[in-house]
Design an enzyme around this catalytic site. Structure first.
Site, short mmCIF file in Angstrom:
data_model
loop_
_atom_site.label_atom_id
_atom_site.label_comp_id
_atom_site.label_asym_id
_atom_site.label_seq_id
_atom_site.Cartn_x
_atom_site.Cartn_y
_atom_site.Cartn_z
N CYS A 103 48.73 -14.84 -13.15
CA CYS A 103 47.61 -14.21 -13.39
C CYS A 103 46.50 -14.97 -12.64
CB CYS A 103 47.21 -14.16 -14.83
SG CYS A 103 48.15 -13.02 -15.62
N HIS A 121 39.23 -13.89 -15.84
CA HIS A 121 40.55 -13.03 -15.81
C HIS A 121 40.47 -12.16 -16.94
CE1 HIS A 121 44.77 -11.90 -15.66
NE2 HIS A 121 45.07 -12.62 -16.42
N ASN A 181 45.23 -5.95 -18.65
CA ASN A 181 45.29 -7.20 -17.86
C ASN A 181 46.34 -6.62 -16.44
OD1 ASN A 181 46.25 -9.54 -16.32
ND2 ASN A 181 47.17 -10.58 -18.60
#
EC number: 2.3.1.180
Length: 332
Positions: free
Chosen positions: A116, A256, A286
């Site tokens: 990520c 994020h 996500n």
């Protein structure tokens, strides 16, 4: 000679049409909308459902969106960095294929994988190429087809992830705008807490690994959450201190989009008011490498030339970091 900085000059994005809502997930696993929303902030996510289409399909769409909006000739692009944790296939770089498909015939390309944090690390890499003076146009794409590695009977992971892609163009800037500072970290302690067991060189694919479901993402949610909260908050606070930025100096936080509680914890540590925190996790979940560029795309209208942006991310590995960037343009 003025110092060359590397600024983002254009943004593009793509998300698939299919929407997987919390209500639909309620029919698939033992969960409910209230539980998902209160713990993650997610309401829906997009999935790329068409057969034979992978991460490259979305990356190409995002890049074409950027090229069209910015009215640039793809032959002028010098380099394409493909940030992804879900490449089309092993060995053959997804970025190389994307470059050819969008007509970037003079660019070289490669993939960058840091879970990520891939796009955040890619920002650092892209900026360094531009600041070297050797490259003028570096296209950074963040794209992931997370649905390809998610077990939709595992409620711990299937509620979190979605598919999507975003792209940004880095170019030289002589006004001091663009990337100002970065604080990037990693720690191999995270290897056991967020991973896919099989399909790599340690445990190659076999009938057994498929039957055992070892090609799906495994996440120890509580442990990852704990590290993510402290990691993202620490580096975001540190980059503010290092650059003498107060909460009033920071225009926007782009964190994020993994979990709304992690985003809130980071903003709280920085002392930021809620209206300075850009959030779209409720729409996409996500999307791993695509979260940060999707934020830039969705909120491009809000960003003004000279704005101080703080980016923060946390990913498997563990990988994490923060970047301080001055925005370089007003959207036309």
């Amino acid at each position: 000679m003025t110092t060359i900085t590397a600024a983002i000059t254009a943004v593009g994005a793509y998300v698939p049409e299919f929407v997987l809502s919390n209500q639909v997930l309620e029919t698939m696993v033992d969960t409910n909308d209230e539980w998902i929303t209160s713990r993650t902030g997610i309401k829906e996510r997009r999935l790329l459902k068409e057969k034979g289409k992978g991460t490259s399909y979305m990356a190409i769409k995002a890049a074409q969106n950027l090229i069209s909006k910015a009215n640039i000739n793809p032959e002028e692009i010098d380099l394409i960095i493909m940030a992804t944790a879900t490449p089309d296939m092993p060995v053959a770089s997804t970025g190389v294929y994307v470059a050819t498909q969008i007509g970037a015939t003079n660019a070289f390309a490669y993939d960058l994988q840091a879970a990520c944090s891939s796009f955040l690390y890619g920002m650092s890499t892209a900026a360094a190429y531009v600041q070297s003076g050797r490259y003028k146009k570096v296209l950074l794409i963040g794209a992931d087809k997370m649905s390809s590695i998610i077990d939709y009977t595992d409620r711990a992971t299937c509620i979190i992830f979605g598919d999507g892609a975003g792209a940004v163009l880095f170019e030289p800037n002589h006004e001091g705008l663009g990337l100002q500072d970065e604080f990037l970290k990693s720690d191999g302690i995270g290897r056991e807490y967020l991973k896919i067991d099989a399909g790599g060189s340690i445990l190659p694919p076999s009938i057994e690994t498929v039957e055992n479901g070892q090609h799906f993402v495994f996440q120890d949610g509580k442990t990852v959450f704990k590290y993510a909260v402290s990691g993202m908050a620490d580096v975001s606070e540190k980059i503010m201190e290092r650059n003498n930025l107060t909460k009033d100096d920071v225009s926007w936080l782009l964190a994020h989009q993994a979990n709304k509680r992690i985003i809130d914890a980071t903003a709280n540590r920085m002392g930021l008011d809620e209206e300075k925190v850009l959030v779209n996790i409720h729409r996409y979940g996500n999307t791993t490498s695509a979260t940060l560029p999707l934020l830039l795309h969705d909120f491009e209208d809000k960003l003004k030339k000279g704005d101080n942006l703080i980016f923060a991310a946390f990913g498997g590995g563990f990988t994490w970091g923060s970047i301080y960037l001055k925005w370089a343009y007003n959207k036309q």
